[in-house]
Design a protein around this motif. Structure first.
Motif, short mmCIF file in Angstrom:
data_model
loop_
_atom_site.label_atom_id
_atom_site.label_comp_id
_atom_site.label_asym_id
_atom_site.label_seq_id
_atom_site.Cartn_x
_atom_site.Cartn_y
_atom_site.Cartn_z
N ASP A 1 -8.40 -6.89 -5.05
CA ASP A 1 -9.08 -6.45 -3.83
C ASP A 1 -8.01 -5.96 -2.87
O ASP A 1 -6.96 -6.59 -2.72
CB ASP A 1 -9.95 -7.57 -3.22
N ALA A 2 -8.25 -4.80 -2.27
CA ALA A 2 -7.20 -4.17 -1.46
C ALA A 2 -7.79 -3.35 -0.32
O ALA A 2 -7.64 -2.13 -0.26
CB ALA A 2 -6.34 -3.28 -2.36
N PRO A 3 -8.49 -3.99 0.62
CA PRO A 3 -9.03 -3.25 1.77
C PRO A 3 -7.92 -2.60 2.57
O PRO A 3 -6.76 -3.06 2.54
CB PRO A 3 -9.76 -4.33 2.57
N VAL A 4 -8.27 -1.54 3.28
CA VAL A 4 -7.26 -0.76 4.00
C VAL A 4 -7.57 -0.72 5.49
O VAL A 4 -8.72 -0.88 5.92
CB VAL A 4 -7.16 0.68 3.45
N SER A 5 -6.54 -0.47 6.28
CA SER A 5 -6.68 -0.29 7.72
C SER A 5 -5.88 0.93 8.14
O SER A 5 -4.84 1.23 7.55
CB SER A 5 -6.18 -1.53 8.48
N GLY A 6 -6.36 1.61 9.14
CA GLY A 6 -5.70 2.82 9.63
C GLY A 6 -6.68 3.93 9.93
O GLY A 6 -6.33 4.94 10.52
N GLY A 7 -7.94 3.73 9.48
CA GLY A 7 -8.99 4.69 9.79
C GLY A 7 -8.82 6.03 9.11
O GLY A 7 -7.95 6.23 8.25
N GLN A 8 -9.67 6.96 9.51
CA GLN A 8 -9.67 8.29 8.91
C GLN A 8 -8.33 8.98 9.07
O GLN A 8 -7.82 9.61 8.13
CB GLN A 8 -10.78 9.13 9.53
N SER A 9 -7.73 8.87 10.24
CA SER A 9 -6.44 9.53 10.47
C SER A 9 -5.36 8.93 9.57
O SER A 9 -4.49 9.66 9.06
CB SER A 9 -6.03 9.44 11.94
N GLY A 10 -5.41 7.61 9.38
CA GLY A 10 -4.44 6.96 8.50
C GLY A 10 -4.58 7.42 7.07
O GLY A 10 -3.59 7.62 6.36
N ALA A 11 -5.85 7.60 6.63
CA ALA A 11 -6.09 8.10 5.27
C ALA A 11 -5.62 9.53 5.12
O ALA A 11 -4.98 9.90 4.13
CB ALA A 11 -7.58 7.98 4.94
N GLU A 12 -5.92 10.37 6.11
CA GLU A 12 -5.54 11.77 6.04
C GLU A 12 -4.02 11.96 6.06
O GLU A 12 -3.48 12.85 5.40
CB GLU A 12 -6.18 12.54 7.19
N ASN A 13 -3.33 11.10 6.80
CA ASN A 13 -1.88 11.22 6.93
C ASN A 13 -1.11 10.37 5.91
O ASN A 13 0.13 10.38 5.90
CB ASN A 13 -1.43 10.84 8.34
N GLY A 14 -1.84 9.63 5.07
CA GLY A 14 -1.20 8.83 4.03
C GLY A 14 -0.40 7.65 4.55
O GLY A 14 0.61 7.27 3.96
N VAL A 15 -0.87 7.04 5.65
CA VAL A 15 -0.12 5.94 6.27
C VAL A 15 -0.99 4.69 6.43
O VAL A 15 -0.87 3.96 7.42
CB VAL A 15 0.48 6.37 7.63
N LEU A 16 -1.85 4.44 5.48
CA LEU A 16 -2.72 3.27 5.56
C LEU A 16 -1.93 1.98 5.36
O LEU A 16 -0.89 1.95 4.71
CB LEU A 16 -3.80 3.36 4.48
N THR A 17 -2.47 0.90 5.92
CA THR A 17 -2.01 -0.44 5.62
C THR A 17 -2.96 -1.04 4.58
O THR A 17 -4.17 -0.99 4.78
CB THR A 17 -1.99 -1.32 6.88
N ILE A 18 -2.41 -1.58 3.49
CA ILE A 18 -3.21 -2.06 2.38
C ILE A 18 -3.01 -3.57 2.25
O ILE A 18 -1.89 -4.04 2.07
CB ILE A 18 -2.83 -1.35 1.06
N MET A 19 -4.09 -4.33 2.36
CA MET A 19 -4.07 -5.79 2.29
C MET A 19 -4.58 -6.24 0.93
O MET A 19 -5.75 -6.03 0.61
CB MET A 19 -4.93 -6.37 3.42
N CYS A 20 -3.72 -6.84 0.12
CA CYS A 20 -4.01 -7.03 -1.30
C CYS A 20 -4.23 -8.49 -1.67
O CYS A 20 -3.55 -9.38 -1.16
CB CYS A 20 -2.88 -6.47 -2.15
N GLY A 21 -5.17 -8.70 -2.60
CA GLY A 21 -5.41 -10.02 -3.17
C GLY A 21 -5.34 -9.92 -4.68
O GLY A 21 -6.08 -9.15 -5.29
N GLY A 22 -4.44 -10.69 -5.30
CA GLY A 22 -4.31 -10.65 -6.75
C GLY A 22 -2.95 -11.17 -7.20
O GLY A 22 -2.24 -11.83 -6.45
N GLU A 23 -2.58 -10.84 -8.43
CA GLU A 23 -1.34 -11.32 -9.02
C GLU A 23 -0.15 -10.46 -8.59
O GLU A 23 -0.28 -9.25 -8.41
CB GLU A 23 -1.45 -11.31 -10.55
N GLN A 24 1.02 -11.11 -8.46
CA GLN A 24 2.24 -10.40 -8.07
C GLN A 24 2.58 -9.28 -9.05
O GLN A 24 2.94 -8.17 -8.63
CB GLN A 24 3.41 -11.38 -7.99
N ALA A 25 2.46 -9.56 -10.35
CA ALA A 25 2.81 -8.55 -11.35
C ALA A 25 1.92 -7.32 -11.22
O ALA A 25 2.39 -6.18 -11.37
CB ALA A 25 2.72 -9.14 -12.75
#
Length: 291
Positions: free
Chosen positions: A118-142
């Protein structure tokens, strides 16, 4: 690496585009097929007509859709991705959902020898368009390490928060903090306007100090002008804060300010402002302050 992207809304469209520009072999699917066709007019890739066609050869399948039920429709339903993905492939959900759904998807993926994060993102539409999203991840390190080339295509930062579900819980905290910042900014603007302060000058003064925030730099001026027709719609913030409040109740927490903001957004949505940006909270705060 072959990558598939399901859901080409205001976030998914540019995110999938960054993957194509980074050199990935990309196939996309959107329930409204014309949107997928439009995507291929901007980027190099394949517009699939079904989920099966989109994901069957993919090494990584990413999705960013609306809510829990939309995710289930795209993943665990009879026509969903999990039934057609190859063994050993990876499913990544960038949608903001409940942590419960993240666990549900993990179990469904594991049963088919598919990895999940699971990897929800933050940064909104402008963040997506500019490729600068923050990605919050849940899962294994590998798995997190393996996905770094993908995340770097559209993200400025990706952080592993813990096991599956912790990415969604981090996003809940993110939304609570945004709501709090907007409430404080709204009240501050009211005092500034009533005191005759110049808003542009005020923002220039405050933005680099301890009160500075993304909301102040990007929304203070428009809020002061009662302009809200852009950005992240409160329909989605109501959904997100609902997840936050539900999670808080599981831990015996009463988040009074978040609850008040949630209630304000619900009232605004009922009044017809449901597609306005989250900064429209300013209207509710104005109404409260005038009493």
């Amino acid at each position: 690496m072959k990558v598939s992207f399901l859901g080409l809304g205001v976030m998914g469209f540019p995110m999938a585009g960054h993957l194509a520009q980074a050199g990935f072999e990309v196939s996309v699917f959107n329930r409204t097929h014309s949107k997928a066709q439009d995507w291929t007019s901007h980027y190099s890739g394949i517009a699939a007509t079904t989920v099966e066609e989109c994901v069957k050869d993919a090494d990584v399948v990413l999705l960013c859709v609306g809510n829990d039920d939309d995710v289930r429709s795209m993943t665990t339903s009879q026509t969903g991705a999990l039934g057609f993905m190859k063994t050993g492939a990876i499913l990544v959900d960038h949608t903001t959902t409940s942590a419960t759904l993240a666990q549900e998807l993990l179990q469904a993926a594991q049963a088919l020898n598919i990895e999940f994060m699971d990897a929800p993102v933050s940064g909104g539409q402008s963040g997506a368009e500019n490729g600068v999203l923050t990605i919050m991840c849940g899962g294994e390190q590998a798995l997190f390490d393996k996905l770094q080339p993908v995340f770097k295509a559209y993200g400025k930062s990706s952080v592993l928060m813990g096991e599956v579900g912790q990415g969604q819980r981090a996003k809940m905290v993110n939304q609570i903090c945004i709501a709090g910042a907007l409430r404080g900014l709204s009240e501050g603007l009211l005092l500034a306007q009533q005191s005759g302060l110049d808003i542009e000058n005020l923002v220039d003064c405050l933005k680099n100090g301890a009160a500075g925030s993304w909301q102040m730099e990007n929304r203070a001026s428009t809020m002061a002008k009662d302009q809200y027709d852009f950005g992240f719609a409160i329909d989605w913030m109501i959904k997100d804060l609902g997840f936050s409040l539900d999670e808080a109740k599981k831990h015996g927490l009463n988040l009074a300010h978040t609850q008040q903001t949630f209630d304000n957004y619900v009232e605004l949505a009922k009044a017809g402002d449901n597609r306005m940006d989250t900064s429209v909270l300013h209207k509710a705060v104005q109404k409260i302050a005038a009493k």
